[in-house]
Design an enzyme around this catalytic site. Structure first.
Site, PDB file in Angstrom:
ATOM      1  N   ASP A 157     -28.989   2.545  66.575  1.00  0.00           N
ATOM      2  CA  ASP A 157     -28.744   2.844  65.160  1.00  0.00           C
ATOM      3  C   ASP A 157     -27.247   2.770  64.849  1.00  0.00           C
ATOM      4  OD1 ASP A 157     -31.569   3.477  64.911  1.00  0.00           O
ATOM      5  OD2 ASP A 157     -31.058   5.202  66.157  1.00  0.00           O
ATOM      6  N   HIS A 166     -33.769   9.628  65.653  1.00  0.00           N
ATOM      7  CA  HIS A 166     -33.999   8.174  65.668  1.00  0.00           C
ATOM      8  C   HIS A 166     -35.303   7.903  64.917  1.00  0.00           C
ATOM      9  CE1 HIS A 166     -34.480   4.045  66.807  1.00  0.00           C
ATOM     10  NE2 HIS A 166     -35.642   4.311  67.365  1.00  0.00           N
TER      11      HIS A 166
HETATM   12  P1  NAX Z   1     -43.601  -2.194  75.935  1.00  0.00           P
HETATM   13  O1  NAX Z   1     -44.933  -1.763  75.453  1.00  0.00           O
HETATM   14  O2  NAX Z   1     -43.268  -3.643  76.021  1.00  0.00           O
HETATM   15  O3  NAX Z   1     -43.355  -1.579  77.391  1.00  0.00           O
HETATM   16  C1  NAX Z   1     -43.597  -0.252  77.703  1.00  0.00           C
HETATM   17  C2  NAX Z   1     -43.859  -0.164  79.189  1.00  0.00           C
HETATM   18  O4  NAX Z   1     -43.943   1.218  79.515  1.00  0.00           O
HETATM   19  C3  NAX Z   1     -45.161  -0.822  79.614  1.00  0.00           C
HETATM   20  O5  NAX Z   1     -44.941  -1.640  80.750  1.00  0.00           O
HETATM   21  C4  NAX Z   1     -46.058   0.378  79.942  1.00  0.00           C
HETATM   22  O6  NAX Z   1     -46.997   0.090  80.977  1.00  0.00           O
HETATM   23  C5  NAX Z   1     -45.022   1.378  80.398  1.00  0.00           C
HETATM   24  N1  NAX Z   1     -45.458   2.785  80.368  1.00  0.00           N
HETATM   25  C6  NAX Z   1     -46.260   3.390  79.475  1.00  0.00           C
HETATM   26  N2  NAX Z   1     -46.466   4.662  79.821  1.00  0.00           N
HETATM   27  C7  NAX Z   1     -45.756   4.878  80.958  1.00  0.00           C
HETATM   28  C8  NAX Z   1     -45.575   5.997  81.796  1.00  0.00           C
HETATM   29  N3  NAX Z   1     -46.179   7.143  81.546  1.00  0.00           N
HETATM   30  N4  NAX Z   1     -44.775   5.852  82.870  1.00  0.00           N
HETATM   31  C9  NAX Z   1     -44.163   4.683  83.145  1.00  0.00           C
HETATM   32  N5  NAX Z   1     -44.313   3.589  82.385  1.00  0.00           N
HETATM   33  C10 NAX Z   1     -45.109   3.678  81.302  1.00  0.00           C
HETATM   34  O7  NAX Z   1     -42.542  -1.407  75.023  1.00  0.00           O
HETATM   35  P2  NAX Z   1     -40.998  -1.711  74.777  1.00  0.00           P
HETATM   36  O8  NAX Z   1     -40.864  -2.678  73.673  1.00  0.00           O
HETATM   37  O9  NAX Z   1     -40.343  -2.004  76.087  1.00  0.00           O
HETATM   38  O10 NAX Z   1     -40.520  -0.303  74.198  1.00  0.00           O
HETATM   39  C11 NAX Z   1     -40.486   0.859  74.991  1.00  0.00           C
HETATM   40  C12 NAX Z   1     -40.221   2.095  74.153  1.00  0.00           C
HETATM   41  O11 NAX Z   1     -38.951   2.017  73.518  1.00  0.00           O
HETATM   42  C13 NAX Z   1     -41.229   2.320  73.021  1.00  0.00           C
HETATM   43  O12 NAX Z   1     -41.599   3.692  73.004  1.00  0.00           O
HETATM   44  C14 NAX Z   1     -40.421   2.003  71.787  1.00  0.00           C
HETATM   45  O13 NAX Z   1     -40.916   2.679  70.646  1.00  0.00           O
HETATM   46  C15 NAX Z   1     -39.070   2.479  72.188  1.00  0.00           C
HETATM   47  N6  NAX Z   1     -37.922   1.985  71.402  1.00  0.00           N
HETATM   48  C16 NAX Z   1     -36.881   2.836  71.170  1.00  0.00           C
HETATM   49  C17 NAX Z   1     -35.741   2.457  70.492  1.00  0.00           C
HETATM   50  C18 NAX Z   1     -34.625   3.420  70.264  1.00  0.00           C
HETATM   51  O14 NAX Z   1     -33.668   3.056  69.592  1.00  0.00           O
HETATM   52  N7  NAX Z   1     -34.637   4.656  70.766  1.00  0.00           N
HETATM   53  C19 NAX Z   1     -35.619   1.091  69.932  1.00  0.00           C
HETATM   54  C20 NAX Z   1     -36.543   0.094  70.571  1.00  0.00           C
HETATM   55  C21 NAX Z   1     -37.919   0.621  70.881  1.00  0.00           C
HETATM   56  O15 NAX Z   1     -38.677   0.630  69.699  1.00  0.00           O
END
Ligand code: NAX
Length: 329
Positions: free
Chosen positions: A162, A190
């Site tokens: 952000d 966020h």
């Molecule tokens: P993806 O869905 O591509 O990847 C997430 C990965 O996490 C998957 O491989 C899944 O198997 C794994 N996972 C799920 N539960 C788990 C657990 N309990 N233990 C270990 N691994 C687990 O998502 P991606 O685009 O990489 O985004 C990841 C996270 O970042 C999401 O929650 C998203 O909302 C968040 N974000 C946060 C941002 C921020 O500024 N704070 C911005 C970008 C993003 O939106």
């Protein structure tokens, strides 16, 4: 040469992981002289994909990559970790209520907070990226406090994307290079309630507020553009921000680890009561980093408009905290 630093990354098979791991291994996060060991956590069904990412990491032949492991066990992933990047989270599925999203994630972050507290290096620096990141960081911190090995202040959430988005919009508006800007901050959660605040921002020492001299643009264009940027990326790309999110995670940890030389950066950190934010709430604050520690910038004046915006984003975080209270026991 330096001893390797153990870096745990969750959600290693995901899209942010794919943009993040290669940059950590190339030395962009901890420095070009700092070897790293990657400890990758993902769900059991994602282990095969994690192996594929590890094959590609091997094929880069990074001189600084001193080792890596893949696991679905948080106790293994966080063992002796000095840095933990909590990227994996439960995404919001179709028809899922916000309340369900909070509680599904609360389960994940209580397990991981406990595993960090029991197994990580006692100085482990934690960054939560997975959403809702402020409240997930709060949950991990509260769970870890019951074990008591890791300082609560080490649990942080990612507001840096952000912050960087705000810088980019100011650079576009003024036609000045991003590098000319200092002292931007994004207060709060966020989420679209975040408050990007340009009142203290300068470009080559000049006030950006005075340079732009358009309060209507600030309130009606700038603030909503930064707040809704994540949704705009999804709309355009069909996928949520990944490379820019990974870049922000690198920025956050690099600055915390190596220092900011007096520059301000926005970090989501547990409040110490600064600016009237209740203690423990994980909130975006202006911070400076030195010697591996961050410090919240103190003494900034808060005018009526800012007070209103800060209270709005704080109220949302208090509601989120209320929503997970029972799960924390
Ligand atoms: P993806 O869905 O591509 O990847 C997430 C990965 O996490 C998957 O491989 C899944 O198997 C794994 N996972 C799920 N539960 C788990 C657990 N309990 N233990 C270990 N691994 C687990 O998502 P991606 O685009 O990489 O985004 C990841 C996270 O970042 C999401 O929650 C998203 O909302 C968040 N974000 C946060 C941002 C921020 O500024 N704070 C911005 C970008 C993003 O939106």
């Amino acid at each position: 040469s330096k001893a390797p630093v153990r870096v745990a990354v969750t959600g290693a098979a995901g899209q942010i992981g794919y943009s993040l791991l290669f940059r950590i291994a190339s030395g962009e996060m901890l420095g070009k002289d700092q070897p790293v060991i990657l400890q990758l956590l993902d769900l059991p069904q994602a282990q095969k994909a994690v192996k594929g990412v590890m094959m590609e990491l091997e094929d880069c032949a990074f001189p600084l990559l001193a080792g890596m492991i893949a696991t679905d066990d948080p106790n293994v992933a966080f063992k002796d970790a000095q840095i933990a990047l909590l990227v994996g989270a439960r995404p919001r599925g179709p028809g899922m209520e916000r309340k369900d999203l909070l509680s599904e994630n609360a389960k994940i972050f209580t397990v991981q907070g406990k595993a960090i507290a029991e197994h990580a290096n006692p100085d482990c620096k934690v960054l939560v990226v997975g959403n809702p990141c402020n409240t997930n960081a709060y949950i991990a911190m509260k769970t870890a406090e019951k074990v008591g090995r890791i300082p609560s202040k080490n649990f942080t959430a990612m507001l840096r994307l952000d912050h960087n988005r705000a810088l980019a919009q100011l650079a576009i508006k003024t036609g000045r290079p991003v590098s000319s800007f200092e002292h931007i901050v994004v207060w709060g959660n966020h989420s679209p309630t975040m408050y990007p605040d340009y009142r203290f921002c300068t470009s080559n020492g000049e006030s950006v507020k005075d340079l732009i001299n358009d309060e209507t643009w600030y309130r009606e264009v700038f603030i909503p553009t930064v707040g809704k940027r994540g949704a705009a990326i999804i709309e355009a790309r069909g996928l949520s921000s990944a490379a820019s999110a990974a870049n922000a995670a690198i920025d956050h940890i690099r600055d915390w680890w190596l220092g900011t030389n007096g520059r301000w950066v926005t970090m989501g950190v547990p409040s110490d009561g600064s600016y009237g934010i209740p203690e423990g709430i994980v909130f975006g604050f202006p911070c400076v980093c030195e010697n591996g520690e961050y410090r919240i910038v103190q003494g900034l004046p808060i005018d009526d408009f800012s007070r209103e915006r800060i209270l709005a984003t704080l109220n949302e975080l208090m509601e989120e905290r209320e929503g997970v209270k029972d799960l924390l026991g």
